[in-house]
Design a protein around this motif. Structure first.
Motif, PDB file in Angstrom:
ATOM      1  N   ASP A  15      -4.575   6.925  -2.649  1.00 49.72           N
ATOM      2  CA  ASP A  15      -3.784   7.035  -3.878  1.00 49.72           C
ATOM      3  C   ASP A  15      -3.101   8.394  -3.985  1.00 49.72           C
ATOM      4  OD1 ASP A  15      -4.325   4.463  -4.701  1.00 49.72           O
ATOM      5  OD2 ASP A  15      -6.096   5.053  -5.857  1.00 49.72           O
ATOM      6  N   VAL A  28       0.802  -1.230   0.000  1.00 46.34           N
ATOM      7  CA  VAL A  28       0.000   0.000   0.000  1.00 46.34           C
ATOM      8  C   VAL A  28       0.832   1.276   0.000  1.00 46.34           C
ATOM      9  CG1 VAL A  28      -1.962  -1.130   1.103  1.00 46.34           C
ATOM     10  CG2 VAL A  28      -0.295   0.108   2.511  1.00 46.34           C
ATOM     11  N   ARG A  41       0.042   8.284  -1.960  1.00 43.24           N
ATOM     12  CA  ARG A  41       1.029   7.410  -2.605  1.00 43.24           C
ATOM     13  C   ARG A  41       1.653   8.109  -3.823  1.00 43.24           C
ATOM     14  NH1 ARG A  41      -0.668   2.003  -2.396  1.00 43.24           N
ATOM     15  NH2 ARG A  41      -2.632   2.771  -3.184  1.00 43.24           N
ATOM     16  N   GLU A  42       0.839   8.792  -4.634  1.00 43.85           N
ATOM     17  CA  GLU A  42       1.350   9.509  -5.805  1.00 43.85           C
ATOM     18  C   GLU A  42       2.265  10.650  -5.377  1.00 43.85           C
ATOM     19  OE1 GLU A  42      -2.184  10.563  -7.931  1.00 43.85           O
ATOM     20  OE2 GLU A  42      -2.704   8.461  -8.297  1.00 43.85           O
TER      21      GLU A  42
END
Length: 191
Positions: free
Chosen positions: A182, A115, A185-186
């Motif tokens: 997300d 993750v 994470r990006e």
């Protein structure tokens, strides 16, 4: 030094030793596979991250100490008692050591790898885990001596610095472990 204080210190050292032995028994490397132990390793996207004494995740363990101290004081006040330093530190050390065991379990390591962007993370070395526990103890001790406003300022400052430098920190670690986003994470991938 009183007999009681020595007993608590022995308990703390026993907790650290037991957690180190457990991690080693579970297959964690004692020191970095590179064969050295450095005081500081600052490259996060590296197989040597979390393998040496200190790294960019050490401040989060220092913050654990500040938070455990604050929670100990709060809990004791709610119970109508004054916090006793060594019993509270011993309990906090036990919690931190338990976290190190959980954090370095295969299931949590795989969770981090799946993750987050920590694809090269295979768990902490035993030396790094012991250092992480020592950082919590240091943070607990600092929080016991510093004014509350300075403790809060240091915690916020450490989180901001690690977020700016490595795009990670205690808060982001918790978010990504429990409910990965997300967008985070990006953003972290832009390191």
């Amino acid at each position: 030094m009183s007999h009681t204080r020595r007993l608590y210190i022995c308990c703390i050292l026993a907790i650290i030793a037991a957690s180190a032995l457990w991690l080693w028994w579970q297959g964690r490397v004692l020191i970095c596979k590179c064969g050295t132990v450095r005081l500081w390793h600052g490259e996060v996207m590296s197989s040597e991250n979390s393998q040496h004494l200190l790294d960019w995740y050490s401040p989060s363990h220092l913050i654990h100490g500040f938070l455990f101290f604050a929670l100990s004081v709060l809990f004791c006040r709610l119970a109508g008692r004054q916090m006793q330093f060594f019993p509270a530190l011993t309990i906090s050390t036990l919690i931190e050591a338990a976290w190190e065991l959980v954090e370095n379990s295969n299931s949590v390591i795989e969770r981090y790898r799946s993750v987050t962007i920590s694809l090269d993370y295979y768990g902490d070395s035993v030396v790094n885990s012991v250092s992480d526990i020592a950082m919590m103890i240091l943070g607990f001790g600092m929080a016991s001596r510093l004014p509350v406003w300075l403790s809060v300022l240091l915690v916020v400052g450490m989180e901001i610095v690690t977020m700016l430098v490595i795009r990670d920190g205690l808060l982001l670690n918790i978010v990504m472990l429990l409910h990965p986003l997300d967008a985070i994470r990006e953003w972290q991938a832009l390191r």
